[in-house]
Design a protein around this motif. Sequence first.
Motif, PDB file in Angstrom:
ATOM      1  N   SER A  59      27.093  -5.440  23.452  1.00 32.48           N
ATOM      2  CA  SER A  59      26.558  -6.780  23.190  1.00 32.48           C
ATOM      3  C   SER A  59      26.094  -6.863  21.743  1.00 32.48           C
ATOM      4  O   SER A  59      25.504  -5.908  21.231  1.00 32.48           O
ATOM      5  CB  SER A  59      25.368  -7.032  24.135  1.00 32.48           C
ATOM      6  OG  SER A  59      24.575  -8.097  23.677  1.00 32.48           O
ATOM      7  N   VAL A  60      26.407  -7.977  21.108  1.00 30.65           N
ATOM      8  CA  VAL A  60      25.820  -8.273  19.792  1.00 30.65           C
ATOM      9  C   VAL A  60      25.373  -9.725  19.841  1.00 30.65           C
ATOM     10  O   VAL A  60      26.176 -10.615  20.140  1.00 30.65           O
ATOM     11  CB  VAL A  60      26.842  -8.114  18.638  1.00 30.65           C
ATOM     12  CG1 VAL A  60      26.202  -8.566  17.321  1.00 30.65           C
ATOM     13  CG2 VAL A  60      27.331  -6.684  18.512  1.00 30.65           C
ATOM     14  N   LYS A  61      24.084  -9.935  19.590  1.00 32.22           N
ATOM     15  CA  LYS A  61      23.571 -11.318  19.562  1.00 32.22           C
ATOM     16  C   LYS A  61      23.142 -11.641  18.142  1.00 32.22           C
ATOM     17  O   LYS A  61      22.382 -10.890  17.524  1.00 32.22           O
ATOM     18  CB  LYS A  61      22.385 -11.459  20.503  1.00 32.22           C
ATOM     19  CG  LYS A  61      22.815 -11.534  21.947  1.00 32.22           C
ATOM     20  CD  LYS A  61      21.670 -12.028  22.815  1.00 32.22           C
ATOM     21  CE  LYS A  61      22.085 -12.015  24.273  1.00 32.22           C
ATOM     22  NZ  LYS A  61      21.227 -11.176  25.097  1.00 32.22           N
ATOM     23  N   SER A  62      23.631 -12.772  17.634  1.00 28.64           N
ATOM     24  CA  SER A  62      23.266 -13.188  16.284  1.00 28.64           C
ATOM     25  C   SER A  62      21.806 -13.641  16.279  1.00 28.64           C
ATOM     26  O   SER A  62      21.181 -13.772  17.349  1.00 28.64           O
ATOM     27  CB  SER A  62      24.159 -14.344  15.838  1.00 28.64           C
ATOM     28  OG  SER A  62      23.826 -15.485  16.593  1.00 28.64           O
ATOM     29  N   ALA A  63      21.287 -13.931  15.094  1.00 29.88           N
ATOM     30  CA  ALA A  63      19.895 -14.373  14.975  1.00 29.88           C
ATOM     31  C   ALA A  63      19.634 -15.620  15.816  1.00 29.88           C
ATOM     32  O   ALA A  63      18.532 -15.821  16.328  1.00 29.88           O
ATOM     33  CB  ALA A  63      19.569 -14.634  13.507  1.00 29.88           C
ATOM     34  N   GLU A  64      20.670 -16.447  15.993  1.00 29.20           N
ATOM     35  CA  GLU A  64      20.508 -17.677  16.821  1.00 29.20           C
ATOM     36  C   GLU A  64      20.622 -17.375  18.307  1.00 29.20           C
ATOM     37  O   GLU A  64      20.566 -18.287  19.135  1.00 29.20           O
ATOM     38  CB  GLU A  64      21.577 -18.719  16.479  1.00 29.20           C
ATOM     39  CG  GLU A  64      21.363 -19.478  15.193  1.00 29.20           C
ATOM     40  CD  GLU A  64      22.036 -18.775  14.031  1.00 29.20           C
ATOM     41  OE1 GLU A  64      23.238 -18.511  14.120  1.00 29.20           O
ATOM     42  OE2 GLU A  64      21.322 -18.459  13.063  1.00 29.20           O
ATOM     43  N   GLY A  65      20.839 -16.133  18.648  1.00 32.01           N
ATOM     44  CA  GLY A  65      20.930 -15.768  20.072  1.00 32.01           C
ATOM     45  C   GLY A  65      22.320 -15.919  20.636  1.00 32.01           C
ATOM     46  O   GLY A  65      22.522 -15.868  21.853  1.00 32.01           O
ATOM     47  N   LYS A  66      23.332 -16.112  19.757  1.00 27.19           N
ATOM     48  CA  LYS A  66      24.701 -16.279  20.256  1.00 27.19           C
ATOM     49  C   LYS A  66      25.347 -14.919  20.513  1.00 27.19           C
ATOM     50  O   LYS A  66      25.394 -14.070  19.629  1.00 27.19           O
ATOM     51  CB  LYS A  66      25.513 -17.066  19.229  1.00 27.19           C
ATOM     52  CG  LYS A  66      26.927 -17.339  19.674  1.00 27.19           C
ATOM     53  CD  LYS A  66      27.607 -18.369  18.807  1.00 27.19           C
ATOM     54  CE  LYS A  66      28.112 -17.752  17.509  1.00 27.19           C
ATOM     55  NZ  LYS A  66      28.848 -18.708  16.691  1.00 27.19           N
ATOM     56  N   GLU A  67      25.863 -14.730  21.743  1.00 27.80           N
ATOM     57  CA  GLU A  67      26.563 -13.475  22.076  1.00 27.80           C
ATOM     58  C   GLU A  67      27.964 -13.512  21.465  1.00 27.80           C
ATOM     59  O   GLU A  67      28.690 -14.500  21.619  1.00 27.80           O
ATOM     60  CB  GLU A  67      26.654 -13.323  23.601  1.00 27.80           C
ATOM     61  CG  GLU A  67      27.431 -12.114  24.079  1.00 27.80           C
ATOM     62  CD  GLU A  67      26.825 -10.776  23.625  1.00 27.80           C
ATOM     63  OE1 GLU A  67      25.679 -10.495  23.982  1.00 27.80           O
ATOM     64  OE2 GLU A  67      27.522 -10.035  22.912  1.00 27.80           O
ATOM     65  N   LEU A  68      28.347 -12.432  20.800  1.00 29.04           N
ATOM     66  CA  LEU A  68      29.668 -12.384  20.163  1.00 29.04           C
ATOM     67  C   LEU A  68      30.691 -11.616  20.987  1.00 29.04           C
ATOM     68  O   LEU A  68      31.894 -11.818  20.825  1.00 29.04           O
ATOM     69  CB  LEU A  68      29.574 -11.732  18.775  1.00 29.04           C
ATOM     70  CG  LEU A  68      28.589 -12.353  17.782  1.00 29.04           C
ATOM     71  CD1 LEU A  68      28.743 -11.705  16.423  1.00 29.04           C
ATOM     72  CD2 LEU A  68      28.810 -13.854  17.668  1.00 29.04           C
ATOM     73  N   LEU A  69      30.228 -10.728  21.860  1.00 31.64           N
ATOM     74  CA  LEU A  69      31.164  -9.844  22.560  1.00 31.64           C
ATOM     75  C   LEU A  69      31.262 -10.187  24.046  1.00 31.64           C
ATOM     76  O   LEU A  69      30.285 -10.622  24.669  1.00 31.64           O
ATOM     77  CB  LEU A  69      30.728  -8.384  22.407  1.00 31.64           C
ATOM     78  CG  LEU A  69      30.686  -7.856  20.972  1.00 31.64           C
ATOM     79  CD1 LEU A  69      30.206  -6.406  20.959  1.00 31.64           C
ATOM     80  CD2 LEU A  69      32.054  -7.965  20.296  1.00 31.64           C
ATOM     81  N   PHE A  70      32.437  -9.919  24.590  1.00 30.82           N
ATOM     82  CA  PHE A  70      32.689 -10.100  26.021  1.00 30.82           C
ATOM     83  C   PHE A  70      32.459  -8.765  26.721  1.00 30.82           C
ATOM     84  O   PHE A  70      32.915  -7.718  26.259  1.00 30.82           O
ATOM     85  CB  PHE A  70      34.142 -10.539  26.222  1.00 30.82           C
ATOM     86  CG  PHE A  70      34.621 -10.433  27.650  1.00 30.82           C
ATOM     87  CD1 PHE A  70      34.421 -11.464  28.558  1.00 30.82           C
ATOM     88  CD2 PHE A  70      35.289  -9.281  28.095  1.00 30.82           C
ATOM     89  CE1 PHE A  70      34.874 -11.356  29.869  1.00 30.82           C
ATOM     90  CE2 PHE A  70      35.731  -9.171  29.403  1.00 30.82           C
ATOM     91  CZ  PHE A  70      35.529 -10.208  30.289  1.00 30.82           C
ATOM     92  N   LEU A  71      31.743  -8.822  27.846  1.00 30.56           N
ATOM     93  CA  LEU A  71      31.606  -7.641  28.705  1.00 30.56           C
ATOM     94  C   LEU A  71      32.008  -8.071  30.109  1.00 30.56           C
ATOM     95  O   LEU A  71      31.476  -9.057  30.641  1.00 30.56           O
ATOM     96  CB  LEU A  71      30.150  -7.142  28.694  1.00 30.56           C
ATOM     97  CG  LEU A  71      29.864  -5.935  29.587  1.00 30.56           C
ATOM     98  CD1 LEU A  71      30.607  -4.689  29.112  1.00 30.56           C
ATOM     99  CD2 LEU A  71      28.347  -5.644  29.632  1.00 30.56           C
ATOM    100  N   SER A  72      32.957  -7.352  30.702  1.00 32.10           N
ATOM    101  CA  SER A  72      33.422  -7.729  32.030  1.00 32.10           C
ATOM    102  C   SER A  72      32.270  -7.703  33.028  1.00 32.10           C
ATOM    103  O   SER A  72      31.420  -6.807  32.984  1.00 32.10           O
ATOM    104  CB  SER A  72      34.506  -6.743  32.482  1.00 32.10           C
ATOM    105  OG  SER A  72      34.737  -6.887  33.860  1.00 32.10           O
ATOM    106  N   LYS A  73      32.272  -8.650  33.960  1.00 36.40           N
ATOM    107  CA  LYS A  73      31.217  -8.667  34.989  1.00 36.40           C
ATOM    108  C   LYS A  73      31.349  -7.450  35.908  1.00 36.40           C
ATOM    109  O   LYS A  73      30.391  -7.056  36.551  1.00 36.40           O
ATOM    110  CB  LYS A  73      31.240  -9.983  35.775  1.00 36.40           C
ATOM    111  CG  LYS A  73      32.438 -10.171  36.689  1.00 36.40           C
ATOM    112  CD  LYS A  73      32.330 -11.508  37.424  1.00 36.40           C
ATOM    113  CE  LYS A  73      33.533 -11.802  38.309  1.00 36.40           C
ATOM    114  NZ  LYS A  73      33.890 -10.803  39.290  1.00 36.40           N
ATOM    115  N   ASP A  74      32.541  -6.862  35.933  1.00 41.56           N
ATOM    116  CA  ASP A  74      32.761  -5.692  36.790  1.00 41.56           C
ATOM    117  C   ASP A  74      32.814  -4.377  35.999  1.00 41.56           C
ATOM    118  O   ASP A  74      33.279  -3.348  36.529  1.00 41.56           O
ATOM    119  CB  ASP A  74      34.076  -5.859  37.573  1.00 41.56           C
ATOM    120  CG  ASP A  74      34.027  -7.069  38.500  1.00 41.56           C
ATOM    121  OD1 ASP A  74      32.932  -7.382  38.991  1.00 41.56           O
ATOM    122  OD2 ASP A  74      35.080  -7.708  38.707  1.00 41.56           O
ATOM    123  N   ALA A  75      32.360  -4.427  34.749  1.00 38.90           N
ATOM    124  CA  ALA A  75      32.395  -3.212  33.925  1.00 38.90           C
ATOM    125  C   ALA A  75      31.612  -2.095  34.608  1.00 38.90           C
ATOM    126  O   ALA A  75      30.563  -2.335  35.214  1.00 38.90           O
ATOM    127  CB  ALA A  75      31.805  -3.497  32.552  1.00 38.90           C
TER     128      ALA A  75
END
Length: 300
Positions: free
Chosen positions: A28-44
């Motif tokens: 996960s990477v969240k920008s200063a505005e709280g926006k998530e940049l990466l996808f993580l599978s719900k079943d990871a």
Amino acid sequence: MSSSPITIKHTKSGAECTIFPYGAHVTSVKSAEGKELLFLSKDAILDGSKAIRGGIPLCFPQFGQPDKSMPQHGFLRNNYWKEVENSRFDNDESAGISMELSLKDVVNSRGGKWDTDTKLDAKCTYTVKILPDGFTTTICMYNLGEESFNFQVLLHNYFLVQGRMALNGDVCNVKGLEGYAVDDKVSGEKYVCDKPVTVPQKLIIDRVYDPPKETIDLNLTISAGKSNNLSLTASGEVDGKPVSVSGVVWNPHEQKAQAMGDFGDDQYHDMICCEPGLLKGVPLLEGGKQATFTQTIKCL
Ligand code: BG6
């Protein structure tokens, strides 16, 4: 060895990222505005029994499985990495951490010329730096032995596509690969890319893009949903000499999504993999020498 995820926060801006020691895997990477940049599978699967599906898997010393005796994408993504002592930092510009993995600590099948009875000796370090508007990841490979080895290295970014728009080419596309030689692993075709890359409506996309002569660094713009544009730059060198960077674009679409046990059946709408790598014409890494590969992703 700790297996708990590590959170790195850039105090000044509030941007943050999560890294699992298993695979030195950024999830996960969240920008200063709280926006998530990466996808993580719900079943990871996050318990260290399988490479994590999503985020940024690390691929080395091979991409795919040219050597069938070694795991697909190599062995970095399915081994526990150690945190480099005193490597954490948090200053005005950025915050970060470094992880390391020595070949002697690799427990999963190395295979082929990397098998445990070879004389090869190597170490990788991986530095993740979080910025207010993006991040940088840098992998260094050190040949600690006397024998040279050849390798491929790739940063397998899964980008989150906002609004489930991955199949909408107007708002989900990759620019900057025009002029690159395409090896389409689905159709078997080879051609030169002449337009922004989009995910086909009905098919998996799995393509390798090799740069034209004299193009060294990779410079891409990724649209990952409405008003969600990212820049990706990547560069690499072996023993101080620059090496051309290739790109891979992948989306499993419905058929492959269903076949993967750790990926939600309809989550192919939510991601696009855009992966810079040193894949072709990479010089041998000689004993005592170092190779480096780095990428920077920024919100535009
Ligand atoms: C991509 C490859 O980069 O990774 C695909 O080009 C592959 O062929 C995909 O299917 C996912 O690989 P894995 O091993 O994580 O399922």
